[in-house]
Design an enzyme around this catalytic site. Sequence first.
Site, PDB file in Angstrom:
ATOM      1  N   HIS A  48     -80.398 -23.583 -17.488  1.00  0.00           N
ATOM      2  CA  HIS A  48     -81.289 -23.093 -18.543  1.00  0.00           C
ATOM      3  C   HIS A  48     -80.409 -22.898 -19.774  1.00  0.00           C
ATOM      4  O   HIS A  48     -79.796 -21.841 -19.947  1.00  0.00           O
ATOM      5  CB  HIS A  48     -81.945 -21.777 -18.132  1.00  0.00           C
ATOM      6  CG  HIS A  48     -82.778 -21.890 -16.904  1.00  0.00           C
ATOM      7  ND1 HIS A  48     -84.050 -22.423 -16.914  1.00  0.00           N
ATOM      8  CD2 HIS A  48     -82.518 -21.563 -15.615  1.00  0.00           C
ATOM      9  CE1 HIS A  48     -84.544 -22.405 -15.691  1.00  0.00           C
ATOM     10  NE2 HIS A  48     -83.629 -21.894 -14.878  1.00  0.00           N
ATOM     11  N   THR A  49     -80.322 -23.926 -20.603  1.00  0.00           N
ATOM     12  CA  THR A  49     -79.385 -23.899 -21.724  1.00  0.00           C
ATOM     13  C   THR A  49     -79.713 -22.818 -22.745  1.00  0.00           C
ATOM     14  O   THR A  49     -78.807 -22.271 -23.365  1.00  0.00           O
ATOM     15  CB  THR A  49     -79.318 -25.275 -22.419  1.00  0.00           C
ATOM     16  OG1 THR A  49     -80.636 -25.670 -22.820  1.00  0.00           O
ATOM     17  CG2 THR A  49     -78.740 -26.328 -21.477  1.00  0.00           C
ATOM     18  N   CYS A  50     -80.988 -22.503 -22.935  1.00  0.00           N
ATOM     19  CA  CYS A  50     -81.349 -21.468 -23.912  1.00  0.00           C
ATOM     20  C   CYS A  50     -80.867 -20.089 -23.474  1.00  0.00           C
ATOM     21  O   CYS A  50     -80.607 -19.226 -24.299  1.00  0.00           O
ATOM     22  CB  CYS A  50     -82.855 -21.439 -24.126  1.00  0.00           C
ATOM     23  SG  CYS A  50     -83.475 -22.907 -24.951  1.00  0.00           S
ATOM     24  N   ALA A  51     -80.777 -19.891 -22.159  1.00  0.00           N
ATOM     25  CA  ALA A  51     -80.382 -18.584 -21.626  1.00  0.00           C
ATOM     26  C   ALA A  51     -78.945 -18.556 -21.118  1.00  0.00           C
ATOM     27  O   ALA A  51     -78.495 -17.533 -20.618  1.00  0.00           O
ATOM     28  CB  ALA A  51     -81.319 -18.186 -20.498  1.00  0.00           C
ATOM     29  N   PHE A  52     -78.210 -19.692 -21.230  1.00  0.00           N
ATOM     30  CA  PHE A  52     -76.828 -19.780 -20.732  1.00  0.00           C
ATOM     31  C   PHE A  52     -76.796 -19.366 -19.260  1.00  0.00           C
ATOM     32  O   PHE A  52     -76.036 -18.509 -18.840  1.00  0.00           O
ATOM     33  CB  PHE A  52     -75.913 -18.927 -21.592  1.00  0.00           C
ATOM     34  CG  PHE A  52     -74.441 -19.204 -21.452  1.00  0.00           C
ATOM     35  CD1 PHE A  52     -73.953 -20.418 -21.006  1.00  0.00           C
ATOM     36  CD2 PHE A  52     -73.513 -18.237 -21.783  1.00  0.00           C
ATOM     37  CE1 PHE A  52     -72.598 -20.665 -20.886  1.00  0.00           C
ATOM     38  CE2 PHE A  52     -72.148 -18.468 -21.674  1.00  0.00           C
ATOM     39  CZ  PHE A  52     -71.700 -19.686 -21.224  1.00  0.00           C
TER      40      PHE A  52
END
Length: 92
Positions: A48-52
């Site tokens: 989940h790239t937005c949430a690292f």
Amino acid sequence: SMFLRFVWGRSTLPPSPEEFTEKFCIARMAPTSVAEELPEDQILPHAHTCAFQIELPQYSSEKIMKEKLLYAITNCRDIDLEWQSSTEHGFS
């Protein structure tokens, strides 16, 4: 940098601690209809790239976890297509 790109969508960390706003999180992958049909050792990690954040199945060994993680990092390059391997789309 490939790991960062996979889990965060960036190839480097921010230059200073003040600019680092996200904490990295490793979570156990929640069951889904697809995951229920496959043994966990056959499922790739999900980022989940937005949430690292990265979700990992409960692999049966560290060796399998390493193999699946390296495969995902190497072959799943497009942020919008994280769930598909790059070879399925003609990327290399």
